[in-house]
Motif scaffolding. Structure first.
Motif, PDB file in Angstrom:
ATOM      1  N   ARG A  24      -6.368   0.943  -0.483  1.00 25.19           N
ATOM      2  CA  ARG A  24      -5.532  -0.164  -0.944  1.00 25.19           C
ATOM      3  C   ARG A  24      -5.587  -1.032   0.184  1.00 25.19           C
ATOM      4  O   ARG A  24      -5.472  -2.256  -0.173  1.00 25.19           O
ATOM      5  CB  ARG A  24      -4.011   0.662  -1.112  1.00 25.19           C
ATOM      6  CG  ARG A  24      -3.726   1.337  -2.280  1.00 25.19           C
ATOM      7  CD  ARG A  24      -2.541   2.071  -2.055  1.00 25.19           C
ATOM      8  NE  ARG A  24      -2.354   2.823  -3.279  1.00 25.19           N
ATOM      9  CZ  ARG A  24      -1.191   3.892  -3.510  1.00 25.19           C
ATOM     10  NH1 ARG A  24      -0.494   3.938  -2.372  1.00 25.19           N
ATOM     11  NH2 ARG A  24      -1.080   4.351  -4.628  1.00 25.19           N
ATOM     12  N   TRP A  25      -5.422  -0.697   1.478  1.00 22.06           N
ATOM     13  CA  TRP A  25      -5.587  -1.601   2.614  1.00 22.06           C
ATOM     14  C   TRP A  25      -6.841  -2.501   2.798  1.00 22.06           C
ATOM     15  O   TRP A  25      -6.939  -3.660   2.861  1.00 22.06           O
ATOM     16  CB  TRP A  25      -5.294  -0.873   3.797  1.00 22.06           C
ATOM     17  CG  TRP A  25      -5.313  -1.429   5.069  1.00 22.06           C
ATOM     18  CD1 TRP A  25      -6.302  -1.550   5.947  1.00 22.06           C
ATOM     19  CD2 TRP A  25      -4.585  -2.788   5.540  1.00 22.06           C
ATOM     20  NE1 TRP A  25      -6.142  -2.783   7.167  1.00 22.06           N
ATOM     21  CE2 TRP A  25      -4.829  -3.264   6.571  1.00 22.06           C
ATOM     22  CE3 TRP A  25      -3.209  -3.230   4.958  1.00 22.06           C
ATOM     23  CZ2 TRP A  25      -4.251  -4.211   7.633  1.00 22.06           C
ATOM     24  CZ3 TRP A  25      -2.486  -4.067   5.773  1.00 22.06           C
ATOM     25  CH2 TRP A  25      -2.994  -4.701   6.995  1.00 22.06           C
ATOM     26  N   LYS A  26      -8.209  -1.722   2.658  1.00 23.46           N
ATOM     27  CA  LYS A  26      -9.194  -2.311   2.479  1.00 23.46           C
ATOM     28  C   LYS A  26      -9.449  -3.420   1.091  1.00 23.46           C
ATOM     29  O   LYS A  26     -10.132  -4.370   1.151  1.00 23.46           O
ATOM     30  CB  LYS A  26     -10.569  -1.263   2.419  1.00 23.46           C
ATOM     31  CG  LYS A  26     -10.448  -0.703   3.797  1.00 23.46           C
ATOM     32  CD  LYS A  26     -11.528   0.343   3.618  1.00 23.46           C
ATOM     33  CE  LYS A  26     -11.912   0.969   5.119  1.00 23.46           C
ATOM     34  NZ  LYS A  26     -13.071   1.844   5.238  1.00 23.46           N
TER      35      LYS A  26
ATOM     36  N   PHE B 240       3.542  -4.721   7.385  1.00 19.69           N
ATOM     37  CA  PHE B 240       2.106  -5.298   7.067  1.00 19.69           C
ATOM     38  C   PHE B 240       2.248  -5.312   5.389  1.00 19.69           C
ATOM     39  O   PHE B 240       1.113  -5.377   4.821  1.00 19.69           O
ATOM     40  CB  PHE B 240       1.143  -4.438   7.432  1.00 19.69           C
ATOM     41  CG  PHE B 240       1.178  -4.330   8.927  1.00 19.69           C
ATOM     42  CD1 PHE B 240       0.239  -5.142   9.522  1.00 19.69           C
ATOM     43  CD2 PHE B 240       1.703  -3.324   9.802  1.00 19.69           C
ATOM     44  CE1 PHE B 240       0.053  -5.162  11.014  1.00 19.69           C
ATOM     45  CE2 PHE B 240       1.707  -3.487  10.944  1.00 19.69           C
ATOM     46  CZ  PHE B 240       0.918  -4.361  11.786  1.00 19.69           C
ATOM     47  N   GLU B 241       3.159  -5.565   4.849  1.00 20.22           N
ATOM     48  CA  GLU B 241       3.308  -5.742   3.301  1.00 20.22           C
ATOM     49  C   GLU B 241       3.523  -7.417   2.939  1.00 20.22           C
ATOM     50  O   GLU B 241       4.106  -8.060   3.483  1.00 20.22           O
ATOM     51  CB  GLU B 241       4.657  -5.173   2.622  1.00 20.22           C
ATOM     52  CG  GLU B 241       4.346  -5.268   1.104  1.00 20.22           C
ATOM     53  CD  GLU B 241       5.509  -4.171   0.410  1.00 20.22           C
ATOM     54  OE1 GLU B 241       6.215  -4.720  -0.678  1.00 20.22           O
ATOM     55  OE2 GLU B 241       5.305  -2.759   0.833  1.00 20.22           O
TER      56      GLU B 241
ATOM     57  N   PHE C  30       0.734  -1.271  -0.142  1.00 20.69           N
ATOM     58  CA  PHE C  30       0.048  -0.037  -0.046  1.00 20.69           C
ATOM     59  C   PHE C  30       0.967   1.314  -0.011  1.00 20.69           C
ATOM     60  O   PHE C  30       0.377   2.560  -0.020  1.00 20.69           O
ATOM     61  CB  PHE C  30      -0.826   0.042   1.322  1.00 20.69           C
ATOM     62  CG  PHE C  30      -0.213  -0.307   2.543  1.00 20.69           C
ATOM     63  CD1 PHE C  30       0.209   0.775   3.180  1.00 20.69           C
ATOM     64  CD2 PHE C  30      -0.383  -1.638   2.961  1.00 20.69           C
ATOM     65  CE1 PHE C  30       0.923   0.384   4.600  1.00 20.69           C
ATOM     66  CE2 PHE C  30       0.257  -1.955   4.275  1.00 20.69           C
ATOM     67  CZ  PHE C  30       0.849  -0.874   5.161  1.00 20.69           C
ATOM     68  N   GLY C  31       2.205   0.991  -0.090  1.00 18.09           N
ATOM     69  CA  GLY C  31       3.223   2.444  -0.188  1.00 18.09           C
ATOM     70  C   GLY C  31       4.217   2.317   0.667  1.00 18.09           C
ATOM     71  O   GLY C  31       4.262   2.000   1.922  1.00 18.09           O
TER      72      GLY C  31
ATOM     73  N   MET D  71      -5.538   2.408 -12.250  1.00 24.34           N
ATOM     74  CA  MET D  71      -5.054   1.816 -11.214  1.00 24.34           C
ATOM     75  C   MET D  71      -3.430   2.559 -10.475  1.00 24.34           C
ATOM     76  O   MET D  71      -3.379   2.059  -9.310  1.00 24.34           O
ATOM     77  CB  MET D  71      -5.052   0.138 -11.093  1.00 24.34           C
ATOM     78  CG  MET D  71      -6.228  -0.389 -11.486  1.00 24.34           C
ATOM     79  SD  MET D  71      -7.601  -0.065 -10.490  1.00 24.34           S
ATOM     80  CE  MET D  71      -8.535   1.166 -11.448  1.00 24.34           C
ATOM     81  N   GLY D  72      -2.833   2.966 -11.376  1.00 22.68           N
ATOM     82  CA  GLY D  72      -1.634   3.718 -10.767  1.00 22.68           C
ATOM     83  C   GLY D  72      -0.586   2.550 -10.415  1.00 22.68           C
ATOM     84  O   GLY D  72       0.211   2.859  -9.382  1.00 22.68           O
ATOM     85  N   GLY D  73      -0.621   1.307 -11.140  1.00 19.42           N
ATOM     86  CA  GLY D  73       0.449   0.394 -10.356  1.00 19.42           C
ATOM     87  C   GLY D  73       0.146  -0.222  -9.327  1.00 19.42           C
ATOM     88  O   GLY D  73       0.800  -1.040  -8.466  1.00 19.42           O
ATOM     89  N   MET D  74      -1.181  -0.135  -8.583  1.00 22.58           N
ATOM     90  CA  MET D  74      -1.574  -0.694  -7.391  1.00 22.58           C
ATOM     91  C   MET D  74      -2.888  -1.439  -7.590  1.00 22.58           C
ATOM     92  O   MET D  74      -3.809  -1.741  -6.690  1.00 22.58           O
ATOM     93  CB  MET D  74      -1.952   0.540  -6.388  1.00 22.58           C
ATOM     94  CG  MET D  74      -0.650   1.021  -5.882  1.00 22.58           C
ATOM     95  SD  MET D  74       0.169  -0.139  -4.601  1.00 22.58           S
ATOM     96  CE  MET D  74       1.398   0.873  -4.019  1.00 22.58           C
ATOM     97  N   GLY D  75      -2.773  -2.087  -8.882  1.00 26.01           N
ATOM     98  CA  GLY D  75      -4.168  -2.879  -9.118  1.00 26.01           C
ATOM     99  C   GLY D  75      -4.388  -4.163  -8.161  1.00 26.01           C
ATOM    100  O   GLY D  75      -5.669  -4.549  -7.898  1.00 26.01           O
TER     101      GLY D  75
END
Length: 377
Positions: free
Chosen positions: A89-91, A171-172, A64-65, A356-360
């Motif tokens: 992202r987390w949810k 948490f990743e 999530f970053g 999605m900005g690379g966070m699909g």
């Protein structure tokens, strides 16, 4: 191509909703639409033989970053925008895990690390100075006050060279991208959603009550509602959208005996990323070496990027290690001037869920749900 009576009747008649794109967002949208409209006829059309834009070609980071990424975002976005995006992202990750189950997607919570070398001293100092602030803000989202921690001990364990510091995201996690997509496809089929591969929608015409879709096979068909979920390829259908393609190049090694690297790793503000998978090292990135060339929706590899990946692999990540590069590939992301997604109604019967900005992986399940809630029959 002329359709048979059976083909037209079974697949292309009385269609309520067409979704373009069978990736993470498109499949999640279809599954949620089935729950919303149990008796509707939902058809997903995918131009590839696989949903290979980014959904089957990403690195499998359940993230999530990183610290530097969030700090960089805060220079161009408000605090509310940045942390709202982190929360999505987390949810989204939580929803993906709940929907499919950790075993089905190969989820492992190994932690993620941001890598800092000699040239990153200033960036590292800034990250350390702001870590407490970020942890305080993220506690309300994650539920823990130690999201980011310094973890230099991992440098020696991983066998890195020229690496001075690591900041860990506790948490990743990481997933098996192939397993995830297979599980999503199977769930969509279980919900009696029709998925048609090799069908490229070239353009469409909209009137008051329906949309006529034209294909690369010289036949057309109609639908009541259209949802575009093609992310990096969205402009080919809706040219007015502020979403731009960005190619990501990746390589993976053959199995490495006693591989020391474990977890997900971000380097150079996230422009490079690597992880372990099946005793192999997967490594991607380098788009920042030539932004102009990599701003494309064409798959392919360049010597500039591939040479840099191999250089970093041998000099920093896997020094004094015997390995061979076994595969190389590329994927297409959808980016914009801001990292917020585009989920909106374009016209009376047309909707989109893209960028999605690379966070699909992190956000795709949630965006698919939002898209389904937006579509009204």
């Amino acid at each position: 191509m002329h359709l048979s009576y059976w083909e037209k009747k079974t697949y292309f008649s009385n269609v309520d909703i067409v979704i373009i794109g069978s990736g993470i967002v498109g499949l999640n949208a279809a599954i949620n639409l089935r729950l919303k409209y149990p008796k509707s006829k939902i058809v997903i059309v995918e131009r590839g033989f696989l949903p290979y834009g980014a959904s089957t070609r990403n690195a499998g980071f359940a993230c999530f970053g990183s610290v530097s990424e969030l700090l960089d975002d805060l220079t161009s976005m408000s605090e509310q925008e940045v942390f709202s995006l982190v929360e999505k992202r987390w949810k989204g990750l939580a929803r993906l895990r709940q929907l499919l189950g950790d075993d089905a997607i190969g989820f492992e919570m190994k932690g993620g690390y941001e890598v800092f070398t000699d040239s990153d001293k200033s960036c590292f100092n800034d990250c350390v100075a702001k870590m407490g602030y970020l942890n305080k803000e993220l506690k309300t989202i994650i539920g823990d006050e130690k999201v980011y921690t310094s973890n230099d001990d991992e440098i020696k364990k991983s066998g890195f060279k020229k690496v001075n510091h690591l900041i860990k995201n506790n948490f990743e996690g990481q997933i098996d991208t192939g397993k995830m997509m297979d599980a999503l496809l199977n769930l969509a089929l279980h919900h009696e959603i029709k998925i048609l591969n090799g069908v490229d929608i070239t353009h469409f015409e909209e009137n008051e009550n329906e949309i006529k879709l034209f294909t690369n096979h010289d036949f057309s068909f109609s639908t009541s509602k259209l949802l575009v979920c093609t992310n990096g390829f969205a402009k080919s259908i809706l040219p007015e959208l502020a979403v731009n393609p960005a190619r990501a190049q990746v390589l993976i090694t053959s199995p490495i005996k006693d591989l020391k690297v474990s977890g997900t790793f971000h380097y150079d503000k996230g422009y490079y990323y690597f992880r372990d998978i099946d005793n192999r090292l997967l490594f991607g990135g380098g788009r920042n070496l030539d932004f102009e060339t990599e701003a494309t929706d064409e798959f392919g590899l360049t010597q500039l990027v591939q040479n840099k990946l191999e250089e970093l692999l041998s000099e920093i990540i896997l020094p004094n290690t015997d390995y061979a590069v076994e595969q190389r590939w590329s994927g297409i992301m959808g980016l914009g001037n801001t990292k917020t997604t585009i989920v909106k109604q374009v016209s009376k019967n047309v909707y989109c869920a893209v960028r999605m900005g690379g966070m699909g992986i992190a956000i795709g399940s949630l965006i698919g749900q939002e898209a389904a809630e937006m579509v009204e029959l």
